[in-house]
Design a protein around this motif. Structure first.
Motif, PDB file in Angstrom:
ATOM      1  N   ARG A   1       0.856  -1.189   0.000  1.00 46.86           N
ATOM      2  CA  ARG A   1       0.000   0.000   0.000  1.00 46.86           C
ATOM      3  C   ARG A   1       0.899   1.247   0.000  1.00 46.86           C
ATOM      4  O   ARG A   1       0.636   2.209  -0.717  1.00 46.86           O
ATOM      5  CB  ARG A   1      -0.945  -0.060   1.208  1.00 46.86           C
ATOM      6  CG  ARG A   1      -1.598   1.226   1.561  1.00 46.86           C
ATOM      7  CD  ARG A   1      -3.074   1.287   1.295  1.00 46.86           C
ATOM      8  NE  ARG A   1      -3.411   2.705   1.264  1.00 46.86           N
ATOM      9  CZ  ARG A   1      -4.492   3.224   0.742  1.00 46.86           C
ATOM     10  NH1 ARG A   1      -5.376   2.463   0.185  1.00 46.86           N
ATOM     11  NH2 ARG A   1      -4.701   4.516   0.748  1.00 46.86           N
TER      12      ARG A   1
ATOM     13  N   THR B   1     -14.000   3.863 -13.059  1.00 45.06           N
ATOM     14  CA  THR B   1     -14.279   4.909 -12.084  1.00 45.06           C
ATOM     15  C   THR B   1     -14.135   6.285 -12.737  1.00 45.06           C
ATOM     16  O   THR B   1     -15.092   7.038 -12.852  1.00 45.06           O
ATOM     17  CB  THR B   1     -13.300   4.766 -10.902  1.00 45.06           C
ATOM     18  OG1 THR B   1     -11.989   4.551 -11.434  1.00 45.06           O
ATOM     19  CG2 THR B   1     -13.682   3.637  -9.998  1.00 45.06           C
TER      20      THR B   1
ATOM     21  N   SER C   1     -18.965   0.292  -0.172  1.00 45.30           N
ATOM     22  CA  SER C   1     -17.755  -0.425   0.214  1.00 45.30           C
ATOM     23  C   SER C   1     -18.125  -1.665   1.007  1.00 45.30           C
ATOM     24  O   SER C   1     -19.063  -1.632   1.816  1.00 45.30           O
ATOM     25  CB  SER C   1     -16.884   0.470   1.091  1.00 45.30           C
ATOM     26  OG  SER C   1     -16.306   1.472   0.303  1.00 45.30           O
TER      27      SER C   1
ATOM     28  N   ARG D   1     -16.540  -4.707   3.570  1.00 43.11           N
ATOM     29  CA  ARG D   1     -15.421  -5.173   4.384  1.00 43.11           C
ATOM     30  C   ARG D   1     -15.833  -6.487   5.021  1.00 43.11           C
ATOM     31  O   ARG D   1     -17.027  -6.717   5.263  1.00 43.11           O
ATOM     32  CB  ARG D   1     -15.102  -4.178   5.526  1.00 43.11           C
ATOM     33  CG  ARG D   1     -14.628  -2.817   5.080  1.00 43.11           C
ATOM     34  CD  ARG D   1     -13.164  -2.880   4.615  1.00 43.11           C
ATOM     35  NE  ARG D   1     -12.644  -1.554   4.386  1.00 43.11           N
ATOM     36  CZ  ARG D   1     -12.793  -0.871   3.252  1.00 43.11           C
ATOM     37  NH1 ARG D   1     -13.488  -1.387   2.256  1.00 43.11           N
ATOM     38  NH2 ARG D   1     -12.265   0.325   3.137  1.00 43.11           N
TER      39      ARG D   1
ATOM     40  N   PRO E   1     -16.674   9.585  -2.025  1.00 42.36           N
ATOM     41  CA  PRO E   1     -16.597   8.871  -3.316  1.00 42.36           C
ATOM     42  C   PRO E   1     -15.313   8.065  -3.428  1.00 42.36           C
ATOM     43  O   PRO E   1     -15.253   7.094  -4.175  1.00 42.36           O
ATOM     44  CB  PRO E   1     -16.620  10.013  -4.345  1.00 42.36           C
ATOM     45  CG  PRO E   1     -16.140  11.208  -3.616  1.00 42.36           C
ATOM     46  CD  PRO E   1     -16.602  11.031  -2.194  1.00 42.36           C
ATOM     47  N   PHE E   2     -14.256   8.497  -2.723  1.00 43.35           N
ATOM     48  CA  PHE E   2     -12.987   7.769  -2.782  1.00 43.35           C
ATOM     49  C   PHE E   2     -12.785   6.902  -1.531  1.00 43.35           C
ATOM     50  O   PHE E   2     -11.674   6.494  -1.226  1.00 43.35           O
ATOM     51  CB  PHE E   2     -11.816   8.759  -2.907  1.00 43.35           C
ATOM     52  CG  PHE E   2     -11.808   9.494  -4.224  1.00 43.35           C
ATOM     53  CD1 PHE E   2     -11.368   8.866  -5.384  1.00 43.35           C
ATOM     54  CD2 PHE E   2     -12.246  10.814  -4.313  1.00 43.35           C
ATOM     55  CE1 PHE E   2     -11.359   9.534  -6.602  1.00 43.35           C
ATOM     56  CE2 PHE E   2     -12.252  11.481  -5.531  1.00 43.35           C
ATOM     57  CZ  PHE E   2     -11.801  10.845  -6.676  1.00 43.35           C
TER      58      PHE E   2
ATOM     59  N   ARG F   1      -7.665   2.692   4.013  1.00 43.03           N
ATOM     60  CA  ARG F   1      -7.764   2.065   2.681  1.00 43.03           C
ATOM     61  C   ARG F   1      -8.442   2.992   1.676  1.00 43.03           C
ATOM     62  O   ARG F   1      -8.968   2.547   0.658  1.00 43.03           O
ATOM     63  CB  ARG F   1      -8.538   0.736   2.759  1.00 43.03           C
ATOM     64  CG  ARG F   1      -7.930  -0.322   3.652  1.00 43.03           C
ATOM     65  CD  ARG F   1      -6.557  -0.768   3.175  1.00 43.03           C
ATOM     66  NE  ARG F   1      -6.538  -1.568   1.979  1.00 43.03           N
ATOM     67  CZ  ARG F   1      -6.548  -2.904   1.943  1.00 43.03           C
ATOM     68  NH1 ARG F   1      -6.605  -3.581   3.067  1.00 43.03           N
ATOM     69  NH2 ARG F   1      -6.500  -3.555   0.799  1.00 43.03           N
TER      70      ARG F   1
ATOM     71  N   CYS G   1      -9.046   5.445  -1.415  1.00 45.94           N
ATOM     72  CA  CYS G   1      -8.473   5.328  -2.761  1.00 45.94           C
ATOM     73  C   CYS G   1      -7.157   6.106  -2.872  1.00 45.94           C
ATOM     74  O   CYS G   1      -7.139   7.323  -2.718  1.00 45.94           O
ATOM     75  CB  CYS G   1      -9.473   5.880  -3.776  1.00 45.94           C
ATOM     76  SG  CYS G   1      -8.796   5.933  -5.430  1.00 45.94           S
ATOM     77  N   PRO G   2      -6.047   5.417  -3.193  1.00 45.78           N
ATOM     78  CA  PRO G   2      -4.794   6.150  -3.353  1.00 45.78           C
ATOM     79  C   PRO G   2      -4.711   6.817  -4.719  1.00 45.78           C
ATOM     80  O   PRO G   2      -3.812   7.616  -4.969  1.00 45.78           O
ATOM     81  CB  PRO G   2      -3.729   5.055  -3.220  1.00 45.78           C
ATOM     82  CG  PRO G   2      -4.422   3.799  -3.634  1.00 45.78           C
ATOM     83  CD  PRO G   2      -5.880   3.969  -3.339  1.00 45.78           C
TER      84      PRO G   2
HETATM   85  C1  HEM Z   1     -13.094   8.887 -10.014  1.00 43.89           C
HETATM   86  C2  HEM Z   1     -12.228   7.948  -9.894  1.00 43.89           C
HETATM   87  C3  HEM Z   1     -12.121   6.972  -8.728  1.00 43.89           C
HETATM   88  C4  HEM Z   1     -13.006   6.692  -7.730  1.00 43.89           C
HETATM   89  C5  HEM Z   1     -14.370   7.315  -7.509  1.00 43.89           C
HETATM   90  C6  HEM Z   1     -12.402   5.687  -6.890  1.00 43.89           C
HETATM   91  C7  HEM Z   1     -12.995   5.158  -5.767  1.00 43.89           C
HETATM   92  C8  HEM Z   1     -12.390   4.222  -4.926  1.00 43.89           C
HETATM   93  C9  HEM Z   1     -12.964   3.720  -3.704  1.00 43.89           C
HETATM   94  C10 HEM Z   1     -14.335   4.094  -3.153  1.00 43.89           C
HETATM   95  C11 HEM Z   1     -12.097   2.852  -3.158  1.00 43.89           C
HETATM   96  C12 HEM Z   1     -12.211   2.129  -1.849  1.00 43.89           C
HETATM   97  C13 HEM Z   1     -13.146   1.009  -1.908  1.00 43.89           C
HETATM   98  C14 HEM Z   1     -13.419   0.505  -0.514  1.00 43.89           C
HETATM   99  O1  HEM Z   1     -13.129   1.174   0.444  1.00 43.89           O
HETATM  100  O2  HEM Z   1     -14.017  -0.546  -0.455  1.00 43.89           O
HETATM  101  C15 HEM Z   1     -10.949   2.770  -4.056  1.00 43.89           C
HETATM  102  C16 HEM Z   1      -9.855   1.988  -3.844  1.00 43.89           C
HETATM  103  C17 HEM Z   1      -8.751   1.950  -4.646  1.00 43.89           C
HETATM  104  N1  HEM Z   1      -8.532   2.727  -5.778  1.00 43.89           N
HETATM  105 FE1  HEM Z   1      -9.798   4.122  -6.503  1.00 43.89          FE
HETATM  106  N2  HEM Z   1     -11.182   5.374  -7.409  1.00 43.89           N
HETATM  107  C18 HEM Z   1     -10.962   6.142  -8.525  1.00 43.89           C
HETATM  108  C19 HEM Z   1      -9.844   6.143  -9.347  1.00 43.89           C
HETATM  109  C20 HEM Z   1      -8.719   5.375  -9.118  1.00 43.89           C
HETATM  110  C21 HEM Z   1      -7.542   5.402  -9.935  1.00 43.89           C
HETATM  111  C22 HEM Z   1      -7.357   6.267 -11.206  1.00 43.89           C
HETATM  112  C23 HEM Z   1      -6.656   4.502  -9.411  1.00 43.89           C
HETATM  113  C24 HEM Z   1      -5.280   4.126  -9.877  1.00 43.89           C
HETATM  114  C25 HEM Z   1      -4.737   4.458 -10.993  1.00 43.89           C
HETATM  115  C26 HEM Z   1      -7.284   3.926  -8.239  1.00 43.89           C
HETATM  116  C27 HEM Z   1      -6.693   2.989  -7.409  1.00 43.89           C
HETATM  117  C28 HEM Z   1      -7.295   2.417  -6.284  1.00 43.89           C
HETATM  118  C29 HEM Z   1      -6.677   1.385  -5.459  1.00 43.89           C
HETATM  119  C30 HEM Z   1      -5.303   0.750  -5.686  1.00 43.89           C
HETATM  120  C31 HEM Z   1      -7.593   1.087  -4.441  1.00 43.89           C
HETATM  121  C32 HEM Z   1      -7.424   0.038  -3.347  1.00 43.89           C
HETATM  122  C33 HEM Z   1      -6.722   0.630  -2.150  1.00 43.89           C
HETATM  123  C34 HEM Z   1      -6.495  -0.405  -1.073  1.00 43.89           C
HETATM  124  O3  HEM Z   1      -6.968  -1.504  -1.215  1.00 43.89           O
HETATM  125  O4  HEM Z   1      -5.861  -0.043  -0.081  1.00 43.89           O
HETATM  126  N3  HEM Z   1      -8.526   4.481  -8.092  1.00 43.89           N
HETATM  127  N4  HEM Z   1     -11.159   3.637  -5.101  1.00 43.89           N
END
Ligand code: HEM
Length: 770
Positions: free
Chosen positions: A21, A184, A251, A253, A310-311, A316, A318-319
Motif C-alpha cells: 500500500r 471509475t 464499500s 469489508r 466517493p474515494f 484504505r 483510494c490512493p
Molecule cells: C473517479 C475515480 C475513482 C473513484 C471514484 C475511486 C474510488 C475508490 C474507492 C471508493 C475505493 C475504496 C473502496 C473501498 O473502500 O471498499 C478505491 C480503492 C482503490 N482505488 Fe480508486 N477510485 C478512482 C480512481 C482510481 C484510480 C485512477 C486509481 C489508480 C490508478 C485507483 C486505485 C485504487 C486502489 C489501488 C484502491 C485500493 C486501495 C487499497 O486496497 O488499499 N482508483 N477507489
C-alpha cells in the motif's frame, strides 16, 4: 475477482499490505502525478484528435473508458499506443465484466471469457515487466534512474528492499490498478458531460475557467501541473458529480473477528456494507440533495468527515484520487475548449451495472465552438501565427517562405496547380522566389519543401523522418502501418513485405492473369472506342480485391468500388468534417468499407481456424496466420486498416502507370513495335488459354523499361511527405520537430518512387517490393 486479477493488494494483510500500500500510494502521490501530467495531456490530445475531432456524434462512455485505459497504459505500464494496447483494450473489458459475475467456470459464460482474457493480459504484462526489469538492471549499471512507470518503480523499490513482491505479484497489482482506475474515472468524465448538458450556467463557468487557461498557452503547449491546479471550479463540478453519481456504489469489508457497532454484534466472517448514496443524498448534510450545485464545495471544511466519500476513507481510502482528479481535469480542458455538445437523447437515464452506465452510452452531437469574431480572427491569425512562429523559432535558421493561413496554407494553390497540371511550374516559381529549400504550409502542417536528388536521399533515408500521417489519411484509413514506429513498425512492415515479396507474387500471379482476361473480355473486346482511365482504375481495384481480400467479382466488390472511389477522393481533401464535403463523404465511405472488410476478415479467420483455407489464400489469412505465430500483434481491425491502406496505395498508382504507358505507346510507334515483338514472342510459347507465369513476366524486360520511362516522366505520386520526429538540419537550415518535409518528384528527373511500395528493377529483371 481474486481469480481474475491474481494476488493484488486486496488479498494482502499485515506487514505485506503495509509495504505494498505504501508503494502504491507513493506511486500515485501528487509529487509523482506532477510527472505524469504531460503524458496524460499527450494521451488526451491524441484521443480527442482521433475520436472527437471531425465526428458529428460520439458515444461518450465507451470513449471515456478507452481514454482511461490508454492513460493507464501509458503512465502505469509505460506502454505507448500500438498493438499491445489494442490487445489489452480487447481483453480488458471482458475481464472487468467478469469481475462481478458468478465465479463458475462453464464455457462461454462471462466468467470463463473473463478468465481467458485475464490469462492473456497477465502473459502480456509479464513480458513487458520482464523487459522493464532487464532495462532497469542495465540502467542501474549506468547509474540512471528508471522510475518512469509502475513496473520500473516497483522493481526499483524491491531492489532497495522496500517490499518483496515477485514480478508476477507486481503484474497482478498493475492489473488491479487498471481495474480500479478504469470504470471509475471514465464514469466520472461521462457524467460530468451529462450534467453539463443539463446545467448551462455551470457549463458557462467551466468554459470561462478553461478558456482562460487556454488563452495563456501557446498553440500546441501541453498543460502543466500549474494549469491543473488552476482548474478549481471544474474540480468542484467533478465533486458534485461524484456526490450525485458516485462511480463506486459502496464499500464492503469482512470482519476478521467478532466486532460490535452501536450495540449490535457483527460475527467474524460476516461482511459490512456501506452505501455512499446514503450520506451523499442525505438532506441534513447536503440540503436539497437532488439539485446539482457545485457551490456546495466552496468550503470543504463545512462538510462533516465521512459524509462525502466517493474515494472511500480511512487507511484504505483510494490512493488513486489525485491521479483521477488530474486525468479528469486534463480531459475536461480539451473537451470544453474544443467542443460544444448536446445530448442526442435528453431523457437518457442510467442503470447501475454495477457502476453507473447511461442506457445508450451517452451519445451526443458535438461541434467546434463558434468564434464570435471569426472573420476578424481569420484576418489576424496569419499575423499572429507569424509572430508566434518567429518567437518560438527565434534561434532556428528556418528557410524563407510563408506559412500562409492556418490549416489551409498553400494547400489550395498546390492542389489547383496539380489539377491544372502546372505543378512543375508551381515548384519552379517557388524555387525562383525562395531558393531550393523553402518553407510553406500544406495539408495542415508547416512544411519545408526540398528539391533535387540530394533532397530525395535525405527524405527517403533519414531515420529521423517518418511518414507523414495527414489528418485526412489517418481518419480515412485508420491505424495502418503509416502510424507505426519502432519495433512495431519493423514487425508489421516485414509481415506486409512478406506478402508482397516475389515468392508470394508467384503464388497469386494466376489471379492477376484471370482478372486481366476478364476485364479485357468485358471492356475491350468488341469496343471501337474506350476511355482508359476509369477502366485502368477499375482493373487495379479488381486485382487488389481478388489478391488481397480473396473477393471475386460480385455485389460485394461493386459496393466496395463505389465507396472506395469516395475514400480515395477524400484523402487529399481538407480534413474538416462538414456535411456534403469530400472529406465527409469519404469518412462515411471509409466506415462502410471497414465494416464490410472486418466481416470478411472475421470469416477468413474462422475458416483458417477450421482448416478450410490456407494462410497464403489472401492478405487476411496471411496476416492472421502470422499473428498466431507471434510475428505481430495486430488485431483484425488493424489488419483491415492495413488492407485499406494497401488498396489505396496500389489504386491510383498502378492505374496511372498503365494509363500513361498506353498514352506513351500511342505516341511512340517504334517503342510500341518493340513491345509488341517482346509480348508476341511470349504469347507464341503459350497454349490458347494458358495463364501467364512468373517466368513469362520475368521475360518482359523491355516492357518494364518502358514502364520505368513512363514513371520518370509522369510519376504516379507527385511528391513524398515525411515528418521530423526531432529537430534536424538540412543544408544549414533547421527543420523543427513536428514539421513536415516534402520532396516533389516531378521536379527532378529521378525515377519516381511510389510513396508506399518502392518497385526496384534490378539487373536480373525481377520485380521486387521493398
Ligand atoms: C473517479 C475515480 C475513482 C473513484 C471514484 C475511486 C474510488 C475508490 C474507492 C471508493 C475505493 C475504496 C473502496 C473501498 O473502500 O471498499 C478505491 C480503492 C482503490 N482505488 Fe480508486 N477510485 C478512482 C480512481 C482510481 C484510480 C485512477 C486509481 C489508480 C490508478 C485507483 C486505485 C485504487 C486502489 C489501488 C484502491 C485500493 C486501495 C487499497 O486496497 O488499499 N482508483 N477507489
Amino acid at each position: 475477482m481474486n481469480l481474475l486479477s491474481g494476488r493484488n493488494i486486496l488479498m494482502l494483510s499485515g506487514e505485506e499490505l503495509k509495504q505494498v500500500r505504501g508503494a502504491l500510494q507513493n506511486f500515485l502521490s501528487p509529487e509523482m502525478v506532477i510527472r505524469y501530467v504531460s503524458k496524460m495531456d499527450e494521451e488526451v490530445r491524441r484521443h480527442v484528435k482521433v475520436n472527437w475531432v471531425g465526428h458529428k456524434t460520439v458515444k461518450v462512455l465507451p470513449l471515456a473508458k478507452r481514454l482511461t485505459l490508454d492513460i493507464i497504459c501509458s503512465v502505469i505500464f509505460g506502454q505507448e499506443a500500438g498493438s499491445v494496447r489494442e490487445v489489452l483494450a480487447t481483453d480488458f473489458p471482458a475481464m472487468v465484466k467478469a469481475a462481478l459475475s458468478i465465479p463458475v467456470k462453464i464455457p462461454f459464460t462471462r466468467f470463463s471469457r473473463g478468465l481467458s482474457a485475464s490469462q492473456r493480459i497477465r502473459k502480456l504484462l509479464r513480458g513487458i515487466a520482464r523487459e522493464r526489469e532487464m532495462l532497469l538492471q542495465q540502467q542501474q549499471a549506468h547509474g540512471a534512474s528508471a522510475a518512469d512507470n509502475f513496473f520500473a518503480y516497483m522493481l526499483a523499490l524491491r531492489a532497495e528492499g522496500a517490499h518483496s513482491l515477485t514480478v508476477e505479484d507486481i503484474v497482478d497489482n498493475a492489473i488491479f490498478l487498471l481495474i480500479a482506475g478504469y470504470e471509475t474515472t471514465s464514469v466520472l468524465i461521462t457524467f460530468m458531460l451529462w450534467h453539463l448538458d443539463k446545467e448551462p450556467e455551470v457549463l458557462a463557468k467551466i468554459t470561462e475557467e478553461q478558456d482562460e487557461i487556454a488563452r495563456n498557452k501557446g498553440p500546441g503547449d501541453a498543460l502543466t501541473w500549474d494549469d491543473v491546479s488552476r482548474m478549481k471550479y471544474t474540480w468542484k463540478v467533478a465533486m458534485e458529480t461524484l456526490r450525485t453519481i458516485p462511480p463506486i456504489f459502496g464499500s464492503f469489508r469482512t470482519a476478521t473477528r467478532d466486532i460490535e457497532y452501536q450495540g449490535y454484534h457483527i460475527p467474524k466472517g460476516w461482511m459490512v456494507f456501506t452505501a455512499q448514496s446514503v450520506t451523499h443524498l442525505d438532506a441534513s448534510i447536503f440540503p436539497e440533495p437532488s439539485n446539482f450545485d457545485p457551490a456546495r464545495f466552496e468550503n470543504n471544511s463545512s462538510i462533516p468527515p465521512y459524509c462525502f466519500v466517493p474515494f472511500g476513507g480511512g487507511p484504505r481510502m483510494c490512493p488513486g484520487n489525485e491521479f483521477a482528479r488530474t486525468e479528469t481535469l486534463v480531459t475536461m480542458h480539451y473537451l470544453v475548449t474544443q467542443f460544444r455538445w448536446k445530448l442526442c437523447c435528453k431523457e437518457e437515464s442510467y442503470k447501475k451495472d454495477p457502476s453507473p452506465t447511461p442506457l445508450l452510452g451517452l451519445p451526443l452531437t458535438c461541434k467546434p465552438p463558434q468564434k464570435q469574431s471569426a472573420l476578424l480572427l481569420a484576418l489576424f491569425i496569419p499575423i499572429l501565427l507569424h509572430l508566434v512562429t518567429r518567437r518560438k523559432y527565434a534561434s532556428y535558421n528556418l528557410p524563407s517562405g510563408s506559412l500562409g493561413f492556418p490549416l489551409i496554407g498553400q494547400t489550395i494553390s498546390l492542389l489547383r496547380a496539380l489539377r491544372k497540371n502546372t505543378d512543375y511550374q508551381w515548384y519552379q516559381d517557388r524555387i525562383k522566389k525562395y531558393g531550393p529549400v523553402s518553407k510553406m504550409s500544406v495539408f495542415g502542417s508547416p512544411t519545408v519543401l526540398l528539391t533535387g536528388p540530394a533532397a530525395n536521399r535525405f527524405a527517403f533515408c533519414n531515420p529521423d523522418l517518418i511518414f507523414t500521417q495527414t489528418k485526412a489519411l489517418n481518419a480515412l484509413v485508420g491505424r495502418s502501418i503509416l502510424m507505426l514506429s519502432g519495433e512495431e513498425l519493423k514487425h508489421v512492415r516485414s509481415a506486409v513485405q512478406g506478402y508482397l515479396r516475389p515468392e508470394m507474387v508467384t503464388k497469386y500471379i494466376w489471379k492477376m492473369d484471370k482478372e486481366v482476361r476478364r476485364h479485357i473480355d468485358l471492356h475491350w473486346v468488341g469496343q471501337k472506342t474506350l476511355t482508359v482511365a476509369p477502366l485502368a482504375k477499375r482493373l487495379t481495384f479488381n486485382i487488389t480485391c481478388s489478391v488481397f481480400f480473396g473477393e471475386e467479382a460480385g455485389p460485394i466488390r461493386e459496393a466496395l468500388a463505389t465507396d472506395f472511389e469516395a475514400l480515395v477522393k477524400a484523402t487529399l481533401s481538407i480534413p474538416v468534417n462538414i456535411p456534403f464535403t469530400k472529406f465527409n463523404k469519404g469518412l462515411s465511405a471509409s466506415w462502410r468499407i471497414r465494416k464490410l472488410l472486418s466481416r470478411i476478415a472475421r470469416e477468413r479467420e474462422a475458416a483458417l481456424q477450421q482448416g478450410r483455407c490456407s494462410s497464403t489464400d489472401d492478405f487476411f489469412t496471411y496476416m492472421i496466420a502470422l499473428r498466431s505465430e507471434g510475428t505481430h500483434l495486430l488485431t483484425v481491425e488493424d489488419i483491415v486498416d492495413n488492407a485499406i491502406l494497401l488498396l489505396t496505395a496500389g489504386y491510383e498508382t498502378t492505374s496511372v502507370l498503365i494509363i500513361f504507358l498506353l498514352r506513351y505507346l500511342a505516341n511512340e510507334p517504334d517503342i510500341l513495335g518493340n513491345i509488341t515483338e517482346e509480348q508476341e514472342e511470349i504469347a507464341r510459347n503459350k497454349g490458347p488459354n494458358e495463364p501467364l507465369t512468373w517466368d513469362d513476366v520475368s521475360r518482359m524486360k523491355y516492357t518494364w523499361k518502358v514502364a520505368m520511362e513512363t514513371l520518370r516522366t509522369v510519376p504516379a505520386i507527385f511528391g513524398s511527405f515525411r515528418t521530423a520526429i526531432k529537430d534536424i538540419e538540412y543544408q544549414g537550415y533547421h527543420i523543427p520537430k513536428g514539421w513536415q518535409i516534402s520532396v516533389f518528384l516531378s521536379s527532378n528527373s529521378v525515377v519516381s518512387l511510389n510513396i508506399f511500395l518502392v518497385a526496384h528493377y534490378n539487373q536480373v529483371g525481377h520485380l521486387a517490393f521493398c
